[in-house]
Design an enzyme around this catalytic site. Structure first.
Site, PDB file in Angstrom:
ATOM      1  N   ALA A  82       0.835  -1.202   0.000  1.00 35.21           N
ATOM      2  CA  ALA A  82       0.000   0.000   0.000  1.00 35.21           C
ATOM      3  C   ALA A  82       0.865   1.246   0.000  1.00 35.21           C
ATOM      4  O   ALA A  82       1.994   1.239   0.499  1.00 35.21           O
ATOM      5  CB  ALA A  82      -0.931   0.018   1.218  1.00 35.21           C
ATOM      6  N   ASP A  83       0.317   2.308  -0.557  1.00 34.78           N
ATOM      7  CA  ASP A  83       0.995   3.601  -0.515  1.00 34.78           C
ATOM      8  C   ASP A  83      -0.053   4.697  -0.498  1.00 34.78           C
ATOM      9  O   ASP A  83      -1.027   4.644  -1.250  1.00 34.78           O
ATOM     10  CB  ASP A  83       1.918   3.793  -1.716  1.00 34.78           C
ATOM     11  CG  ASP A  83       2.775   5.035  -1.563  1.00 34.78           C
ATOM     12  OD1 ASP A  83       3.766   4.965  -0.813  1.00 34.78           O
ATOM     13  OD2 ASP A  83       2.454   6.066  -2.178  1.00 34.78           O
ATOM     14  N   THR A  84       0.157   5.679   0.373  1.00 37.72           N
ATOM     15  CA  THR A  84      -0.796   6.773   0.528  1.00 37.72           C
ATOM     16  C   THR A  84      -0.108   8.101   0.279  1.00 37.72           C
ATOM     17  O   THR A  84       1.023   8.321   0.723  1.00 37.72           O
ATOM     18  CB  THR A  84      -1.396   6.771   1.950  1.00 37.72           C
ATOM     19  OG1 THR A  84      -2.074   5.530   2.179  1.00 37.72           O
ATOM     20  CG2 THR A  84      -2.388   7.917   2.132  1.00 37.72           C
TER      21      THR A  84
END
Length: 204
Positions: free
Chosen positions: A71-73
């Site tokens: 995941a990456d935000t």
């Protein structure tokens, strides 16, 4: 077996909240944006790269049950990708940019299994109030902004500046739970392959 390819304590907390059993293994991936890369493409690419990097570390034990989640935000305002601040001055710049305006939080999530690559991008609109200078100074001095995209966490002190959002609250924390559960189901059952970032969602 589920492996979270992230050292984020918030993502770990959210997966635990969802009742999942998993282990954690961070990936060493360059998080720099490529020239001209759109924000949705950026977070989706990084999520895939993180998941694939950890997947490669487990070649010898890959089985039908193994799924790696990446995941990456990031925060986007006026088309600028706001990652984690490099220093307090950078955090101040970001928060002043966000104050009194609406911005977007994008999280790319990706799952790798023997059934293939699966990914999604979740987008949430976040509304910020104006920030008084003394509150800004106090927040920066606390150190809380320094490990968070856009220099704030919705679950902490900065919640006082956020009157409303449109979309998934958990996405702003770093992992949209409902979307993640659906993605993991696809990775385990092989329903479909990864999709491109959703161009229908405007990122201003």
């Amino acid at each position: 077996m589920l492996i979270l390819a992230s050292s984020s304590p918030r993502r770990r907390q959210l997966l635990q909240l969802a009742g999942l059993d998993f282990t954690v293994e961070s990936s060493d991936v360059d998080e720099s944006a490529q020239p001209g890369e759109a924000p949705a493409t950026y977070v989706q690419r990084l999520a895939l790269e993180k998941a694939q990097a950890v997947w490669e570390h487990h070649k010898a034990e890959q089985s039908q049950d193994l799924v790696v989640l990446g995941a990456d935000t990031t925060v986007v305002c006026d088309g600028e990708i706001l990652g984690k601040p490099i220093d307090p001055a950078d955090a101040r710049r970001m928060l002043r940019m966000l104050a009194g305006r609406t911005h977007q939080v994008l999280t790319g999530i990706a799952a790798v299994s023997l059934r293939g690559l699966f990914s999604e991008v979740e987008i949430t609109q976040v509304y910020f109030d104006l920030i008084h200078e003394d509150e800004l100074n106090q927040y920066i001095a606390s150190g809380e902004p320094m490990d968070k995209a856009g220099a704030y966490g919705i679950q902490g002190y900065a919640a006082r500046w956020i009157p409303r959002i449109e979309g998934c609250f958990f996405n702003v924390m770093g992992l949209p739970i409902a979307c993640t559960m659906a993605l993991l189901a696809r990775a385990r059952e092989g329903h479909s392959e990864t999709q491109p970032p959703p161009s229908r969602l405007a990122v201003r």
